[in-house]
Write a protein that holds these residues in place. Structure first.
Motif, mmCIF file in Angstrom:
data_model
loop_
_atom_site.group_PDB
_atom_site.id
_atom_site.type_symbol
_atom_site.label_atom_id
_atom_site.label_comp_id
_atom_site.label_asym_id
_atom_site.label_seq_id
_atom_site.Cartn_x
_atom_site.Cartn_y
_atom_site.Cartn_z
ATOM 1 N N HIS A 182 0.077 -10.340 5.137
ATOM 2 C CA HIS A 182 -0.333 -9.568 6.486
ATOM 3 C C HIS A 182 -2.036 -8.450 6.356
ATOM 4 C CE1 HIS A 182 1.136 -5.625 4.278
ATOM 5 N NE2 HIS A 182 0.120 -5.111 4.621
ATOM 6 N N VAL A 184 -4.631 -5.604 8.285
ATOM 7 C CA VAL A 184 -5.030 -4.428 8.566
ATOM 8 C C VAL A 184 -6.204 -4.034 9.692
ATOM 9 C CG1 VAL A 184 -3.782 -1.540 8.473
ATOM 10 C CG2 VAL A 184 -2.681 -3.913 7.197
ATOM 11 N N HIS A 265 -7.000 -3.362 4.764
ATOM 12 C CA HIS A 265 -7.041 -4.314 4.048
ATOM 13 C C HIS A 265 -6.375 -5.781 4.472
ATOM 14 C CE1 HIS A 265 -2.993 -1.734 4.427
ATOM 15 N NE2 HIS A 265 -2.135 -2.868 3.934
ATOM 16 N N ALA A 267 -2.759 -7.637 2.565
ATOM 17 C CA ALA A 267 -2.116 -7.648 1.798
ATOM 18 C C ALA A 267 -1.406 -9.275 1.337
ATOM 19 C CB ALA A 267 -0.736 -7.174 2.459
ATOM 20 N N PHE A 331 -1.669 -1.031 -3.611
ATOM 21 C CA PHE A 331 -2.754 -0.650 -3.442
ATOM 22 C C PHE A 331 -4.204 0.008 -4.059
ATOM 23 C CE2 PHE A 331 -0.056 0.897 -0.619
ATOM 24 C CZ PHE A 331 -0.005 -0.232 0.261
ATOM 25 N N GLU A 344 -4.003 -4.721 -0.873
ATOM 26 C CA GLU A 344 -2.432 -4.567 -1.892
ATOM 27 C C GLU A 344 -1.644 -5.487 -1.733
ATOM 28 O OE1 GLU A 344 0.073 -3.629 2.028
ATOM 29 O OE2 GLU A 344 1.378 -3.632 0.826
HETATM 30 FE FE FE2 Z 1 0.151 -3.238 4.381
#
Ligand code: FE2
Length: 376
Positions: A182, A184, A265, A267, A331, A344
């Protein structure tokens, strides 16, 4: 209150007006792409894939494309001061410019999204070379970030027309990074819901999970977040906005230093987080640390897990559980001098959520870093 919808990933493909096959690549605009590429190879284990620049007829920029399994990262820098890339870098420092989405029809993706209010930043076009053709288009999202729609079903080259294969004698071992789980976005005060609406109406995403400031708050700082997912669940974009707390929200610190909205971020999934994190640490990637007391009652909180506790404690890996399973995550610290974007590392064992049970410990760790920077 956290709310988990039960049917986020089941939308019928016949009603999905923007079918996505996944994240195609993420492009960062950076101050020095040559050195950044070396960092991502050395520290994260990316491999050289493709290059475009003066040697290939591109006069205003240099772009390096790196690959690791299904992950593709493009790093681009300007060659002159009078370049939009230079302006972007002056304002934001290094950051994400493009989150490219892999589609079967880039012309239709543009038509579907712009007819629903999406703002075009690249009209559909077809690029071709001896390996075939790539079709692409783009719309704007939060901040100065763009979603490029990229269609490559009739292309067999290494990346896309305009790029040459980048062969390098320096090829550090991969670290087990697999794909983007994902990405963000951090948006401004009261901007989360408008961007949720954008992803719902313009891109056909659904809000699968929401966190308010009661879920995501520590003694001092707070944020709110809603997770947006496309129909098949391959693309997920949590959207954060700051919330009022006793002190400055980590999202506000980001907005101050990025000088605007942007990607907070990315991931990245792994199938073996202990091995991946061990290698990343050995190569100098810096991670946020939670206190070792986090592990004292971990198994009481999350129940039985397959992993040994000792390496998780040693490496500082976090664990959380939801109705469907559990996840392990960790993280990095920001990868720039500005406290902006970070990564992440995540390993999912059934869980489809985002580690809510770790928010408090994690945000306290972030606050300790904010405090050191004098920004709390
Ligand atoms: Fe995340």
């Amino acid at each position: 209150m956290e709310t988990l919808e039960k049917s986020p990933l089941t939308s019928n493909s016949t009603t999905d007006f923007l079918p996505l096959n996944g994240t195609d690549y993420v492009e960062l605009w950076v101050g020095n792409a040559k050195q950044a590429a070396h960092f991502y190879k050395t520290a994260f284990g990316f491999q050289s894939l493709a290059y475009a620049g003066p040697e290939t007829g591109v006069k205003d920029r240099a772009s390096y494309v790196l690959v690791q399994n299904k992950l593709r990262l493009m790093l681009t820098s300007p060659l002159h001061s009078d370049s939009p890339i230079a302006e972007h870098h002056k304002k934001h420092g290094d950051g994400v410019k493009v989150i490219a989405l892999w589609v079967d029809d880039a012309y239709d993706a543009h038509k579907q999204t712009t007819s629903r209010g999406g703002v075009s930043c690249m009209e559909p076009k077809t690029l071709s070379d001896k390996h075939g053709e790539v079709r692409m288009s783009a719309i704007r999202t939060y901040g100065e970030v763009e979603h490029v729609f990229i269609e490559r079903k009739n292309y067999s080259g290494v990346f896309m027309p305009g790029f040459v294969e980048w062969k390098s004698d320096y090829n550090p071992e991969p670290t087990g990074l697999l794909y983007v789980d994902h990405c963000v976005g951090n948006v401004g005060w009261n901007q989360m819901n408008p961007w949720v609406k954008f992803y719902e109406e313009v891109m056909g995403f659904k809000n699968i999970l929401s966190f308010d400031d009661n879920d995501i708050s520590t003694e001092y700082s707070a944020l709110m977040s809603k997770v947006m997912s496309n129909g098949n669940g391959f693309v997920k974009f949590p959207i954060n906005e700051p919330a009022e707390g006793k002190k400055k929200s980590q999202v506000e610190e980001y907005l101050d230093f990025y000088e605007g909205e942007g990607t907070q971020h990315i991931a990245i999934a792994t199938n073996d987080i202990v091995s991946t994190v061990r290698q990343l640490m050995a190569r100098g990637v810096e991670f946020l640390k939670v206190p070792s007391t986090y592990y004292d009652d971990l198994l009481d909180r999350v129940g039985p897990i397959e992993e040994d506790l000792a390496p998780l404690r040693e490496l500082g890996i976090l664990v959380d559980r939801d109705d469907e399973g559990y996840l392990l995550q960790l993280f990095t610290k920001p990868v720039e001098d500005r406290p902006t974007m970070f990564y992440e590392i995540i390993q999912r064992k059934g869980a489809k959520s985002f580690g809510k049970g770790n928010f408090k410990a994690l945000f306290e760790a972030i606050e300790r870093e904010q405090e050191l920077r004098g920004n709390l």
